[in-house]
Design a protein around this motif. Sequence first.
Motif, short mmCIF file in Angstrom:
data_model
loop_
_atom_site.label_atom_id
_atom_site.label_comp_id
_atom_site.label_asym_id
_atom_site.label_seq_id
_atom_site.Cartn_x
_atom_site.Cartn_y
_atom_site.Cartn_z
N SER B 95 0.84 -1.19 0.00
CA SER B 95 0.00 0.00 0.00
C SER B 95 0.87 1.24 0.00
CB SER B 95 -0.92 0.01 1.22
OG SER B 95 -0.16 0.14 2.41
N ARG B 96 0.26 2.37 -0.39
CA ARG B 96 0.94 3.65 -0.26
C ARG B 96 0.81 4.14 1.19
NH1 ARG B 96 2.26 5.75 -5.20
NH2 ARG B 96 1.01 5.03 -6.96
N GLY B 97 -0.36 3.96 1.75
CA GLY B 97 -0.63 4.41 3.11
C GLY B 97 -0.58 3.26 4.09
N SER B 98 -1.25 3.46 5.21
CA SER B 98 -1.14 2.52 6.32
C SER B 98 -2.06 1.32 6.22
CB SER B 98 -1.44 3.26 7.62
OG SER B 98 -2.70 3.87 7.54
N VAL B 99 -3.10 1.40 5.42
CA VAL B 99 -4.02 0.28 5.31
C VAL B 99 -3.49 -0.72 4.29
CG1 VAL B 99 -6.37 -0.44 4.71
CG2 VAL B 99 -5.97 1.74 5.87
N ALA B 100 -3.45 -2.00 4.68
CA ALA B 100 -2.96 -3.05 3.77
C ALA B 100 -4.00 -3.25 2.68
CB ALA B 100 -2.73 -4.35 4.54
N GLU B 101 -3.85 -2.49 1.60
CA GLU B 101 -4.91 -2.41 0.60
C GLU B 101 -4.93 -3.54 -0.40
OE1 GLU B 101 -4.03 2.04 -0.29
OE2 GLU B 101 -6.04 1.59 -1.03
N TYR B 102 -3.77 -3.91 -0.89
CA TYR B 102 -3.71 -4.84 -2.01
C TYR B 102 -2.94 -6.09 -1.62
CZ TYR B 102 -5.12 -0.67 -4.54
OH TYR B 102 -5.79 0.45 -4.95
N PHE B 103 -3.66 -7.19 -1.62
CA PHE B 103 -3.05 -8.47 -1.30
C PHE B 103 -2.69 -9.21 -2.59
CE2 PHE B 103 -3.35 -9.75 3.21
CZ PHE B 103 -3.91 -8.61 3.74
N GLY B 104 -1.64 -9.97 -2.49
CA GLY B 104 -1.30 -10.89 -3.57
C GLY B 104 -2.12 -12.17 -3.43
N PRO B 105 -1.99 -13.08 -4.39
CA PRO B 105 -2.79 -14.30 -4.37
C PRO B 105 -2.30 -15.33 -3.35
CG PRO B 105 -1.31 -14.31 -6.23
CD PRO B 105 -1.17 -12.96 -5.60
N GLY B 106 -1.12 -15.10 -2.80
CA GLY B 106 -0.61 -16.01 -1.77
C GLY B 106 0.29 -17.11 -2.33
N THR B 107 1.15 -17.61 -1.48
CA THR B 107 1.95 -18.79 -1.78
C THR B 107 1.52 -19.88 -0.80
OG1 THR B 107 3.91 -17.61 -2.59
CG2 THR B 107 4.24 -19.83 -1.71
N ARG B 108 1.10 -21.00 -1.36
CA ARG B 108 0.68 -22.11 -0.52
C ARG B 108 1.90 -22.98 -0.24
NH1 ARG B 108 -4.33 -23.95 0.62
NH2 ARG B 108 -5.12 -22.38 -0.83
N LEU B 109 2.34 -23.02 1.01
CA LEU B 109 3.51 -23.80 1.40
C LEU B 109 3.08 -25.06 2.11
CD1 LEU B 109 6.59 -24.11 1.79
CD2 LEU B 109 6.35 -22.82 3.93
N THR B 110 3.56 -26.18 1.62
CA THR B 110 3.30 -27.46 2.26
C THR B 110 4.62 -28.07 2.67
OG1 THR B 110 1.34 -27.79 0.87
CG2 THR B 110 2.23 -29.73 2.01
N VAL B 111 4.78 -28.33 3.95
CA VAL B 111 5.99 -28.97 4.47
C VAL B 111 5.63 -30.39 4.86
CG1 VAL B 111 7.86 -28.84 6.14
CG2 VAL B 111 6.81 -26.73 5.31
N THR B 112 6.32 -31.35 4.26
CA THR B 112 5.99 -32.76 4.54
C THR B 112 7.08 -33.45 5.36
OG1 THR B 112 7.06 -33.50 2.51
CG2 THR B 112 4.74 -32.90 2.36
#
Lengths: 114, 112
Positions: B95-112
């Motif tokens: 974000s430009r300001g303090s609010v977390a405005e734009y999220f990415g799609p995420g990384t799904r981590l699986t630890v086996t």
Amino acid sequence: QKEVEQDPGPLSVPEGAIVSLNCTYSNSAFQYFMWYRQYSRKGPELLMYTYSSGNKEDGRFTAQVDKSSKYISLFIRDSQPSDSATYLCAMSDAFASGTYKYIFGTGTRLKVLA
Amino acid sequence: EAGVTQFPSHSVIEKGQTVTLRCDPISGHDNLYWYRRVMGKEIKFLLHFVKESKQDESGMPNNRFLAERTGGTYSTLKVQPAELEDSGVYFCASSRGSVAEYFGPGTRLTVT
């Protein structure tokens, strides 16, 4: 006890209904209140945010904050099947803590039936 | 305007291995956040960068996690060595300001 409580649902409503989504919180220092929408396998999308108390309206969405009751709500008017998603509330005590760390609820799954 | 991008989208590794997640924020956004969602739990804050500086890293679980933001642009989150409880979806937001405005799609981590 969690700082932010949110009913996980699922909440099923017919198309066109008014939806009410709610969160309660325990930290009276929270000042920023956010609502996010998250579709499956996507990241959260910011819908609205409010600072301190009061109402905020944006199209079919209205956010309300009642700091005396430590309760926030998101209303969706004329709900559509495309509104089916998980809705997350989040809040922050930015001024008290000096940081912008947001505390999230677990999310409410909403299904709008056509 | 391109959104927040994250790489990889999914990673499966064995316990004890190292994984590095990458986040490219929206251009011009000084604020960059890392969050994590463990299955069945709420999204939890990990840390917040302002440009290249760590503003708040109070949510980092332990010293197996290392976040960097080179030159105030992209950020990496390294987990070394990975443990089973590190499995989850790691989100980056900017974000430009303090609010977390734009999220990415995420990384799904699986630890086996």
